[in-house]
Scaffold this active site. Sequence first.
Site, short mmCIF file in Angstrom:
data_model
loop_
_atom_site.label_atom_id
_atom_site.label_comp_id
_atom_site.label_asym_id
_atom_site.label_seq_id
_atom_site.Cartn_x
_atom_site.Cartn_y
_atom_site.Cartn_z
N GLU A 185 -2.44 11.21 20.61
CA GLU A 185 -3.85 11.63 20.10
C GLU A 185 -3.64 11.87 18.49
OE1 GLU A 185 -2.84 14.85 19.18
OE2 GLU A 185 -4.98 15.39 19.60
N TRP A 186 -2.69 11.35 18.10
CA TRP A 186 -2.06 11.51 16.46
C TRP A 186 -2.38 12.86 16.07
CZ3 TRP A 186 -7.20 8.76 17.37
CH2 TRP A 186 -6.84 7.60 18.09
N GLY A 187 -2.32 13.81 16.82
CA GLY A 187 -2.04 15.24 16.24
C GLY A 187 -3.47 15.96 16.02
N ASP A 233 -0.38 6.75 12.64
CA ASP A 233 0.76 5.52 12.84
C ASP A 233 1.38 5.63 11.92
OD1 ASP A 233 -0.86 5.23 15.19
OD2 ASP A 233 -1.09 3.05 14.77
N ASP A 292 -3.22 6.64 24.64
CA ASP A 292 -3.88 6.75 23.31
C ASP A 292 -5.33 7.41 23.40
OD1 ASP A 292 -3.86 6.03 20.67
OD2 ASP A 292 -3.21 4.00 21.08
C1 GLA Z 1 -2.96 3.37 18.07
C2 GLA Z 1 -1.61 4.12 18.46
C3 GLA Z 1 -0.35 3.18 18.25
C4 GLA Z 1 -0.67 1.85 19.08
C5 GLA Z 1 -1.82 0.92 18.85
C6 GLA Z 1 -2.17 0.12 19.76
O1 GLA Z 1 -3.08 2.84 17.02
O2 GLA Z 1 -1.45 5.13 17.51
O3 GLA Z 1 1.00 3.61 18.40
O4 GLA Z 1 -0.23 2.12 20.31
O5 GLA Z 1 -2.77 2.22 18.83
O6 GLA Z 1 -3.54 -0.58 19.67
#
Ligand code: GLA
Length: 384
Positions: free
Chosen positions: A179-181, A201, A146
């Site tokens: 890293e969410w893009g 997410d 993450d």
């Molecule tokens: C981030 C990630 C999620 C999950 C949470 C856990 O938000 O994007 O997929 O792993 O952390 O805390």
Amino acid sequence: MKKILLLLGVFTFTLANGQKKMLAATPPMGWNSWNKFGCNVSEQLIKQTADIMVSSGMKDAGYEYIIIDDCWQVSRDTAGNIIADPKRFPSGIKALAAYVHSKGLKFGLYSDAGTGTCQNRPGSYNHEEQDARQYAAWDVDYLKFDWCNSQGLDAKVQYTKMSNALRNSGRDIVFSMCEWGTSDPWYWGAKVAQLWRTTGDIINCYDCKENWGGSGWVLILDQEEGLEKYAGPGHWNDPDMLEVGNGKLTFKESKAHFSFWCLLAAPLLAGNDLANMSDTTKNILTNRDAIAIDQDPLGIQGSKKIDQGRFEVWTKPLAGGDVAVIFFNRGETPVDANVSLKSLGINGSFKAKDVWTKKDMGLLTNYKGTIGMHEAVMLRLVKQ
Ligand code: GLA
């Protein structure tokens, strides 16, 4: 082939017979604890989930990895070794991995490239080599990494560091970047990992949106457009885990969610409570025709061909000249669809099979049908 693999930097491992095999040659399939259980993870939950993965038929359908997300870790010892929560995981992680392996499944863990995880458990920053060695010693097969608490750090640098540490660990560990893009990982991800999250997410709804960045699956789907060229065997775009079976999506929304994740060649990580799974949920998650589209060996991510606002058509080329098609009604009222295959750029002779109703539609040149609110009709066109 070898040259192409080297150019891509795609990871391979050596089989007993000396042949090279690619890691995540098709999108990884499994289960992850986060969507349903959050921090409420334990050894008991993981063992039970592994048991049901087998008894429910999910393993036979292709689900393989059991992944513990955030909150399994509590601290580091004086030597810097990561410590699992002794109350929740009294037998330790190695024993738990062994249990999962004894079921013929694989075992995954979660950490973070920053100083702390998103739930403020210890992160792997400056402990990359040490953690990778520990995961290998525990027989871990998959790491989700993450990006919380990473202020001032460069994603490519940090993920490359962990990637190298995993490669040096002596074990084949699938590396999932999360890293969410934010740093456009699709441009550089194939050299570093087998999959990378493309968005914030997913949350348990059709199209809602939260201020902190979470959104329903249909808004995530919109962000996958244009990324198809970066995905392929061993390197996948990851639109996040499934929300099927978590109670907020309608039957049609759940089927459409699953259909699209298959068309996108997305990792299929169930995120529901397997112990309390309805037959409806199980039937969606184990639809073999849909899964075959996700796991197609060509590994081509599908893309949008028609966009009429509330009505969309997406296609995915498959091995042997077959094609998967989704006719999708995003709106609140039924759509009467009437679409020729030619208008989708699909030429040739095809027999069609409906992935959900299982109906054989015979030779098809034109699809005509009424599609309900938030419904996706998914067909496999079989080349004649
Ligand atoms: C981030 C990630 C999620 C999950 C949470 C856990 O938000 O994007 O997929 O792993 O952390 O805390």
